[in-house]
Design a protein around this motif. Structure first.
Motif, PDB file in Angstrom:
ATOM      1  N   TYR A   1       0.642  -1.059   0.024  1.00 58.40           N
ATOM      2  CA  TYR A   1       0.108  -0.117   0.098  1.00 58.40           C
ATOM      3  C   TYR A   1       0.696   1.118  -0.107  1.00 58.40           C
TER       4      TYR A   1
ATOM      5  N   LEU B   1      -7.617  -4.925   2.113  1.00 55.47           N
ATOM      6  CA  LEU B   1      -6.832  -4.549   3.257  1.00 55.47           C
ATOM      7  C   LEU B   1      -7.173  -5.078   4.681  1.00 55.47           C
TER       8      LEU B   1
ATOM      9  N   ARG C   1      -8.545   0.519   5.832  1.00 56.73           N
ATOM     10  CA  ARG C   1      -8.485   1.363   4.728  1.00 56.73           C
ATOM     11  C   ARG C   1      -8.475   2.703   5.354  1.00 56.73           C
TER      12      ARG C   1
END
Length: 542
Positions: free
Chosen positions: A139, A254, A261
Motif C-alpha cells: 500500500y 486490506l 483502509r
C-alpha cells in the motif's frame, strides 16, 4: 451498392455540401454562424461515422472531413505538402481466444478473487508481459513524490517488482487542503501514478477507485477498460500490468491483511506516510492481443499577413475521436460524442475558416490541428506536441476546444489551466472585450486541465488553456446552462446518449468562438511570448 457503401457515399455528399457552404461564407467574409456550427456537428456526430473510434472507417471519414475543410478554406498544409501527420498506434485488447483476465490475492491462508469488470479492471501495454504476473502487494498511499512541496510517499522504499496499491487523487484535495487545496495538481491524476510506478520499477499497479477522487464513476472505467486501448509504441513500457480496483474491494483486501483502509488513508494524508507491506501477494493473469493502426492528426496553417507579422505561431486544437460502438449494449450502440467532441471541433473549424479569410489581421501564424486518440490518454496531441511542424520555441500558446458549450449564452466564462501562465490575464482581457465576466476556474478538484489536449502542449513547454463557459446564463433563468451542463456530465458524458438535442442553443458556442478570436488578437499585440507562472510545474527554464 451495399448499404455500407451507400451510407458512405451519402456521408461524403453531405460533407461536400457543408464544405461548399462554408467556403462561400468565408469568401464573403461573413461572421461565424450558428448554422455553420450546427452543420459541422451534424456531420461529425452522424451514425454513419460510427462513433469515430481509433482504427475504424468512421474516424477516417472524420479525418478526411477536416482535411477537406482546411483545403477548401485555403489553409496551407501543415506538414509540407499534406495536411496529415500519420503515426503508428499500438492497440491492446483482451485476447478473444483466451480466458478472461483474473486477479488473485493470497496470503495467510486467504485467497481473494475479485470479479473482472465488477470489482477490478486490468490491462497491459507490454507485448512481452507473461500470462501470469505476481508481486508482493504494497500500500503506497497516493504515491506522490513532490520535492518542491517537501512531500515523499516513497521514503526510499524498494518497490521494484512489487504490486502497488494506490489511492486516486492526492493528499488534501479539498478547500484549504494541501498542495493546491481543492484544485487537483498533476500528482493527483492516475496517469502520473502509472508513470511513477514505472519509474520505481514496480511490476504492476492497482489504483483504488472512488467517484469523487477519480471524477467519474466505476461504469466509465468498466466500459473503457473492457475494450481495446491504444498507446504510442515510441514510449517505453515497463509495467507488467496496470489496473483499478473498486473502493470496497480495496477495503476487503486490506481487511485480509488486518488493516483498516480508512486509517491508512488518514495516515496517507500526512507527510510522514511510508509504504506499508501487506503480507499479501497479488497475481494477475491475462492474455492480450495487439495490432498496429494508423493514427492521424490533421492540421492546416493560416499565415499571418499583417505588416508587423512575426515568426511565431499559436496552435488551436480540438480532438475528433471518440469511443466508437459497443456491441454489448442493447438498442443504441454508437457513441456519437456530439458534445465530446464534435461541438469543439465545430468551433475550431469555424475559427479556421474565419481567419483564413482575414490573414491581414494576424501578426502570428495560426495552426489549426484536429488531434486523434484523445480518449486514449491524449496520444494524438502527445505526438503532435513532440513533433510540431515548427520550432516549439516560437509557439506562443495553445488554445484548446473541449466539450464546447451548446446550451446557450452565459454572462461569464473561465479558462481551465489559465492560472498556470500569463494566459490568465490575456483570457481575462479578451473575455471583457466580448462582454463576458471572467471568473476563477471552477471544479479544479476534477483536474480537467490534465484530462484534455492542452496538457500535451504544457508538457512540451507551451502554455495552454481550455476555454469553458461560465455558470450564469443570460436571460431570466440564470442557472439554465449550468444545470444542462451538470445533467450532461451525469447522464450523457461518455455514454451513447451524447447526441444532438432539440433544446440546444449554439449561441453559446459562438461566444466561445468570439472569445478565442480576441485571445488570438491579444497575444498578437504582445511582444513577449506568454510564460508559465513561477509556481507552475510546467514553467519554462530561462
Amino acid at each position: 451498392m451495399n448499404a455500407r457503401r451507400k451510407g458512405l457515399t451519402i456521408a461524403a455528399g453531405a460533407a461536400l455540401i457543408v464544405l461548399g457552404a462554408c467556403r462561400d461564407s468565408a469568401k464573403k467574409a461573413e461572421p461565424v454562424t450558428v448554422e455553420e456550427i450546427a452543420a459541422h456537428i451534424r456531420y461529425l456526430s452522424d451514425d454513419l461515422l460510427e462513433g469515430r473510434a481509433v482504427g475504424t472507417p468512421g474516424i477516417e471519414m472524420a479525418a478526411r472531413y477536416h482535411e477537406d475543410y482546411f483545403r477548401a478554406m485555403g489553409l496551407e498544409p501543415a506538414f509540407g505538402t499534406g495536411y496529415r501527420q500519420a503515426f503508428p498506434l499500438r492497440g491492446s485488447r483482451p485476447d478473444p481466444q483466451a480466458p478472461p483476465a483474473s486477479l488473485e490475492v493470497r496470503g495467510s491462508g486467504l485467497a481473494l478473487a475479485p470479479a473482472l469488470g465488477e470489482e477490478f479492471v486490468v490491462r497491459t501495454e507490454r507485448e512481452d508481459a507473461p500470462a501470469e504476473a505476481s508481486g508482493e502487494l504494497v500500500y503506497c498511499g497516493y504515491l506522490v513524490q513532490a520535492p518542491e512541496r517537501e512531500w515523499d510517499d516513497v521514503k526510499g522504499a524498494d518497490l521494484a517488482g512489487k504490486v502497488l496499491l494506490v489511492e486516486v487523487n492526492e493528499p488534501g484535495n479539498r478547500p484549504g487542503g494541501l498542495f493546491d487545496g481543492e484544485d487537483m495538481t498533476y500528482y493527483g491524476r492516475w496517469s502520473y501514478k502509472f508513470e511513477k510506478a514505472e519509474e520505481l520499477g514496480a511490476a504492476g499497479i492497482l489504483i483504488v477507485h472512488d467517484t469523487k477522487g477519480a471524477a467519474y464513476g466505476w461504469d466509465v472505467l468498466r466500459a473503457s477498460w473492457g475494450n481495446e486501448s491504444f498507446f504510442l509504441p515510441d514510449r517505453a513500457r515497463r509495467l507488467l500490468f496496470e489496473g483499478w480496483v473498486r473502493g470496497d474491494t480495496a477495503d476487503r483486501l486490506l481487511a485480509a491483511a488486518k488493516l483498516d483502509r480508512r486509517a491508512l488513508r488518514e495516515k496517507a494524508e500526512t507527510a510522514g506516510f511510508a509504504p506499508v507491506a501487506l503480507g499479501l501477494a497479488a497475481t494477475v493473469r491475462q492474455k492480450r492481443a495487439f495490432r498496429t493502426v494508423e493514427g492521424v492528426n490533421v492540421a492546416g496553417v493560416v499565415r499571418a499577413a499583417h505588416p508587423r507579422a512575426r515568426e511565431r505561431a499559436i496552435v488551436l486544437s480540438a480532438h475528433y475521436d471518440h469511443f466508437g460502438r459497443d456491441a454489448s449494449l442493447e438498442g443504441d450502440r454508437i457513441y456519437n460524442g456530439a458534445v465530446d467532441n464534435c461541438a469543439a471541433s465545430a468551433a475550431m473549424l469555424a475559427l479556421a475558416g474565419h481567419f483564413a479569410g482575414r490573414p491581414d489581421r494576424l501578426k502570428d501564424d495560426l495552426c489549426f490541428v484536429a488531434v486523434t486518440a484523445e480518449e486514449q490518454l491524449l496520444l494524438g496531441s502527445d505526438h503532435f506536441a513532440r513533433n510540431m511542424p515548427f520550432s516549439p520555441d516560437r509557439v506562443a500558446a495553445n488554445i484548446n476546444f473541449e466539450m464546447t458549450n451548446v446550451w446557450g449564452e452565459t454572462e461569464d466564462a473561465f479558462a481551465i489551466g489559465a492560472r498556470h501562465s500569463d494566459l490568465d490575464g490575456i483570457c481575462r482581457e479578451a473575455a471583457g472585450r466580448v462582454g463576458l465576466r471572467y471568473i476563477p476556474e471552477r471544479n479544479g478538484e476534477l483536474g480537467f486541465f490534465f484530462r484534455s489536449d492542452q496538457l500535451s502542449f504544457a508538457k512540451a513547454g507551451v502554455p495552454g488553456v481550455w476555454l469553458h463557459q461560465g455558470i450564469v446564463s443570460k436571460g431570466p433563468d440564470k442557472g439554465f446552462v449550468q444545470r444542462k451542463f451538470e445533467d450532461y456530465k451525469l447522464t450523457k458524458y461518455h455514454k451513447v446518449g451524447d447526441e444532438i438535442q432539440p433544446d440546444w442553443d449554439l449561441r453559446g458556442t459562438l461566444q466561445i468562438v468570439a472569445w478565442a478570436r480576441e485571445i488570438v488578437a491579444l497575444i498578437g499585440e504582445r511582444d513577449e511570448l506568454p510564460r508559465f507562472a513561477p509556481a507552475s510545474s510546467f514553467r519554462r527554464e530561462d
